[in-house]
Design a protein around this motif. Sequence first.
Motif, PDB file in Angstrom:
ATOM      1  N   CYS A   1      -5.236  -3.724   4.593  1.00  0.00           N
ATOM      2  CA  CYS A   1      -5.254  -2.329   5.045  1.00  0.00           C
ATOM      3  C   CYS A   1      -6.604  -1.692   4.761  1.00  0.00           C
ATOM      4  O   CYS A   1      -7.149  -0.959   5.605  1.00  0.00           O
ATOM      5  CB  CYS A   1      -4.138  -1.542   4.354  1.00  0.00           C
ATOM      6  N   LEU A   2      -7.177  -1.973   3.594  1.00  0.00           N
ATOM      7  CA  LEU A   2      -8.483  -1.429   3.242  1.00  0.00           C
ATOM      8  C   LEU A   2      -9.558  -1.935   4.203  1.00  0.00           C
ATOM      9  O   LEU A   2     -10.434  -1.171   4.640  1.00  0.00           O
ATOM     10  CB  LEU A   2      -8.833  -1.808   1.803  1.00  0.00           C
ATOM     11  N   ALA A   3      -9.491  -3.225   4.545  1.00  0.00           N
ATOM     12  CA  ALA A   3     -10.488  -3.793   5.452  1.00  0.00           C
ATOM     13  C   ALA A   3     -10.380  -3.199   6.855  1.00  0.00           C
ATOM     14  O   ALA A   3     -11.393  -2.985   7.526  1.00  0.00           O
ATOM     15  CB  ALA A   3     -10.318  -5.314   5.517  1.00  0.00           C
ATOM     16  N   MET A   4      -9.153  -2.904   7.295  1.00  0.00           N
ATOM     17  CA  MET A   4      -8.945  -2.438   8.666  1.00  0.00           C
ATOM     18  C   MET A   4      -9.144  -0.940   8.817  1.00  0.00           C
ATOM     19  O   MET A   4      -9.560  -0.459   9.880  1.00  0.00           O
ATOM     20  CB  MET A   4      -7.534  -2.817   9.129  1.00  0.00           C
ATOM     21  N   THR A   5      -8.832  -0.164   7.778  1.00  0.00           N
ATOM     22  CA  THR A   5      -8.860   1.301   7.903  1.00  0.00           C
ATOM     23  C   THR A   5      -9.875   1.966   6.980  1.00  0.00           C
ATOM     24  O   THR A   5     -10.054   3.175   7.032  1.00  0.00           O
ATOM     25  CB  THR A   5      -7.479   1.897   7.598  1.00  0.00           C
ATOM     26  N   LYS A   6     -10.519   1.187   6.099  1.00  0.00           N
ATOM     27  CA  LYS A   6     -11.482   1.697   5.124  1.00  0.00           C
ATOM     28  C   LYS A   6     -10.831   2.557   4.040  1.00  0.00           C
ATOM     29  O   LYS A   6     -11.510   3.309   3.339  1.00  0.00           O
ATOM     30  CB  LYS A   6     -12.601   2.521   5.802  1.00  0.00           C
ATOM     31  N   GLN A   7      -9.537   2.457   3.900  1.00  0.00           N
ATOM     32  CA  GLN A   7      -8.849   3.183   2.828  1.00  0.00           C
ATOM     33  C   GLN A   7      -7.503   2.522   2.549  1.00  0.00           C
ATOM     34  O   GLN A   7      -6.972   1.782   3.375  1.00  0.00           O
ATOM     35  CB  GLN A   7      -8.627   4.643   3.208  1.00  0.00           C
ATOM     36  N   TYR A   8      -6.974   2.795   1.339  1.00  0.00           N
ATOM     37  CA  TYR A   8      -5.618   2.380   1.022  1.00  0.00           C
ATOM     38  C   TYR A   8      -4.642   3.412   1.581  1.00  0.00           C
ATOM     39  O   TYR A   8      -5.011   4.577   1.788  1.00  0.00           O
ATOM     40  CB  TYR A   8      -5.421   2.296  -0.490  1.00  0.00           C
TER      41      TYR A   8
END
Length: 333
Positions: free
Chosen positions: A250-257
């Motif tokens: 999720c962090l890699a895809m959206t730049k956030q948790y």
Amino acid sequence: MIRARIREAPMLLLDPYAAVTRVLLRSTASRPVCSDRDWSSCASALQALRNAQITNPEHAGNLLSLGLSLVTFHRLISGVSASTICRFTLSLIRPLYYSEQLQESDMKELLCLVFLDITESLFRARIPIIEYRVRDPYLVNHHAGLCGSLLPLLYRVCLLGATIRKGPQLAVSPDCFDKLHEEIVAWAPSVSAATAERFSEEEMLLLLTQANLHRNAALLILHRLRFPFGDQDDDAELLSQTIIREMQYCLAMTKQYPPNISLVLLVAGAEVQDSVGRENILSSLQSINGSSFYPFVTNLRLFLTRVWTSRDRGATRYLFHLFDQDDNLSIPL
């Protein structure tokens, strides 16, 4: 919603909400967090909550707003848990909730507080104040996301934890664990067509990840209630790795948790045995929303260190035993 509440009960809500706004602005600007005026406003508001009596169901929403504003203020300025405020507010509302006298407009704030209480109760092995009843499985809440329909299952995990806290593990039959495990595995967040159209792909990934993380955290907590630390560790580590991988994706895809996953990170981090993995968990804390100004992030780092030290020594069996050492420790969602 906040504007509507303040117009309805300005004497009750204006000062605490203004204090929350000022504190949030100061926190994000790296200025002194809280003024004497803010403390005074929220102290008076807390006293009003303590003295409150609900004689008209139409006023319940105002007290929910008051409790939620005070919980928010507390989370912004303190490393001490706001759980007492949250649970007291819910106890005021509980009779109206069970008698179905609350208005539909009250459900957003209620669900926020119920989500806070149930999630922390999972880690403290206690019974939540309200057993949430799902009205709309497709509901998207600004705090709980798509987790509303998961809350009844989380409540039952809390009941198991409270039972185990009181007596030997044999008090709970294996069938009880198995049935609940199957139901949690089978659960999936419900997404309506309207929700899919309303949110972007990134927002949907954040919502779905938040829900799946809480489901997997519930499975890990359930496993650890059945098999304490030192028993069936391999299965617990697999669940932990699943949680961490989903967070990283999720962090890699959206730049956030996703929001409100601090306690999920804690339960997954508690299973990490190697030093490199532990350092990765600690570095992940910097990506939590609000990590730059929420005081509880420091607590989360300290508590993870405490868990690892205790586990390395073989000195603890259950996570809730470590929470017992500090009743006021604040690690909110």
